[in-house]
Write a protein that holds these residues in place. Structure first.
Motif, mmCIF file in Angstrom:
data_model
loop_
_atom_site.group_PDB
_atom_site.id
_atom_site.type_symbol
_atom_site.label_atom_id
_atom_site.label_comp_id
_atom_site.label_asym_id
_atom_site.label_seq_id
_atom_site.Cartn_x
_atom_site.Cartn_y
_atom_site.Cartn_z
ATOM 1 N N ASP A 1 0.828 -1.206 0.000
ATOM 2 C CA ASP A 1 0.000 0.000 0.000
ATOM 3 C C ASP A 1 0.862 1.256 0.000
ATOM 4 O O ASP A 1 0.571 2.225 -0.700
ATOM 5 C CB ASP A 1 -0.931 0.017 1.224
ATOM 6 N N ALA A 2 1.922 1.227 0.806
ATOM 7 C CA ALA A 2 2.801 2.396 0.883
ATOM 8 C C ALA A 2 3.438 2.675 -0.473
ATOM 9 O O ALA A 2 3.527 3.829 -0.912
ATOM 10 C CB ALA A 2 3.868 2.184 1.950
ATOM 11 N N ALA B 1 2.217 1.858 -3.410
ATOM 12 C CA ALA B 1 1.182 2.323 -4.334
ATOM 13 C C ALA B 1 0.773 3.761 -4.055
ATOM 14 O O ALA B 1 0.399 4.503 -4.961
ATOM 15 C CB ALA B 1 -0.039 1.403 -4.241
ATOM 16 N N GLU B 2 0.847 4.157 -2.779
ATOM 17 C CA GLU B 2 0.384 5.494 -2.398
ATOM 18 C C GLU B 2 1.506 6.524 -2.341
ATOM 19 O O GLU B 2 1.273 7.674 -1.996
ATOM 20 C CB GLU B 2 -0.296 5.415 -1.022
ATOM 21 N N GLU C 1 3.896 6.551 -0.215
ATOM 22 C CA GLU C 1 4.259 6.829 1.183
ATOM 23 C C GLU C 1 5.581 6.151 1.504
ATOM 24 O O GLU C 1 5.884 5.082 0.987
ATOM 25 C CB GLU C 1 3.177 6.296 2.123
ATOM 26 N N PRO D 1 1.878 9.012 8.806
ATOM 27 C CA PRO D 1 2.355 9.857 7.705
ATOM 28 C C PRO D 1 3.867 10.087 7.742
ATOM 29 O O PRO D 1 4.452 10.477 6.741
ATOM 30 C CB PRO D 1 1.586 11.169 7.910
ATOM 31 N N ASP D 2 4.499 9.850 8.881
ATOM 32 C CA ASP D 2 5.954 10.001 8.967
ATOM 33 C C ASP D 2 6.700 8.728 8.585
ATOM 34 O O ASP D 2 7.927 8.676 8.654
ATOM 35 C CB ASP D 2 6.359 10.438 10.383
#
Lengths: 140, 206
Positions: free
Chosen positions: B109-110, B112-113, B115, B144-145
């Motif tokens: 997910d990170a 793909a996003e 992040e 978010p960090d």
């Protein structure tokens, strides 16, 4: 910058990695640490009433389109968390007085910020998460 | 680059019979396709943080440039591989397999996003669950960090959250019911003592 009316609402985009099932990680409401080590100036949100739709849910598609036009990635399983401006300010006030202000951008007139909680970042983030009214799938 | 990483991640497979063997045997098994596993054999005898970092072929990092050097996607990928393997091999603990699956999903997910994930957080997170085998399955999210955070929720106004910031410290947030009121805790404390500290004020990590 104009304060949002206390009866108005805002959306915070919640990425999928900030969710575990229906659980929204309160850190999603935390100010990010910038490369220089400082916290960002305010939490990015979007003013729901700007879209002038009968319900918040109906404001999601135009908001999603607007954010994608700005180059933001809106994952299919991400969500938009809905908050009331007045309740959010009251919740944060347990620790510090925050402002929720319109911060229009050329490509995003609905852009707004929650400001003034750098000293209580974790605490205010927890309180904001508690007053999420509901969340909507970013893509339906 | 991202496509390549995602493909490699989807290739991770742990056969049941691999898990019953000694770690070094499992790493050499054809069921494990990570090209870095051969380097883990030596690292396996080392501890915690060293395991993940020593497993990075051709990557040497000092404590000063650790966070910078390990943020490159290919390095994060290696740390994730090592973390998932350690969790899978942790004494057949079903909870840890679920945690490994969750970590894999968060990594995807990170990516793909767009992040970031912090390598030091992943390693500390893994050390924590390998060490504390009897804690319940928490909610696991990214912040978010780029740090990992876990939360055990017992009910309204009754939760304990630990954020893995790397190094010797973790951040703790908790709300505990007290005589009709809610006690709130926001603390940064030693990783090594955090469970006993949390239990000391009544946290339920289940």
């Amino acid at each position: 910058m104009t304060d949002l009316d206390k009866d108005h609402h805002c959306f915070r985009h919640i990425k999928k990695s900030w969710l575990d099932g229906e659980f929204i990680e309160p850190a999603a409401f935390r100010l990010r640490t910038l490369d220089n080590g400082q916290l960002e100036d305010g939490l990015s949100i979007n003013w729901v009433e700007y879209f002038n739709r009968p319900t918040p849910k109906e404001a999601v598609p135009p908001l999603r389109e607007l954010l994608q036009m700005k180059g933001r990635t809106i994952g299919g399983e991400s969500k938009f968390a809905l908050l009331n401006a007045g309740r959010a300010k009251a919740a944060a006030a347990k620790f510090v007085k925050v402002e929720i202000v319109l911060d229009e951008e050329p490509d995003d007139p609905s852009h707004a910020l929650v400001k003034g909680y750098q000293q209580f970042n974790d605490q205010v983030a927890e309180e904001l998460a508690k007053v999420v009214i509901r969340s909507f799938a970013a893509k339906t | 680059m991202l496509d390549s990483i995602q493909k490699n991640l989807s290739d991770i497979s742990f056969r049941e019979d691999d898990l019953s063997r000694r770690p070094t045997q499992a790493m050499q098994s054809p069921g494990l396709v990570n090209p870095y596993y051969s380097n883990l054999e030596h690292a396996w005898t080392t501890t915690g943080v060293q395991l993940s970092f020593a497993a990075l072929p051709g990557v040497y990092v000092s404590s000063q440039d650790l966070s910078y050097s390990l943020e490159a996607p290919e390095n994060i990928e290696r740390v994730i591989f090592a973390a998932i393997e350690r969790l899978y091999l942790n004494q057949h603990n079903p909870r840890d397999r679920r945690i490994a699956e969750r970590l894999k999903m968060l990594y995807r997910d990170a990516l793909a996003e767009g992040e970031k994930m912090q390598a030091v957080s992943i390693t500390q997170f893994t050390d924590f669950f390998v060490k504390h085998k009897k804690l319940g399955m928490p909610k696991i999210t990214l912040t978010p960090d780029g740090t990992l955070r876990v939360r055990w929720i017992a009910g309204p106004g009754n939760f304990t959250a630990i954020e893995f910031v790397g190094g010797k410290l973790v951040k703790l947030v908790a709300e505990i019911p007290r005589d009709g009121e809610t006690a709130q805790y926001f603390a940064t404390d030693l990783f090594s003592n955090i469970v006993s500290i949390a239990r000391g004020f009544g946290a339920q990590l289940a």
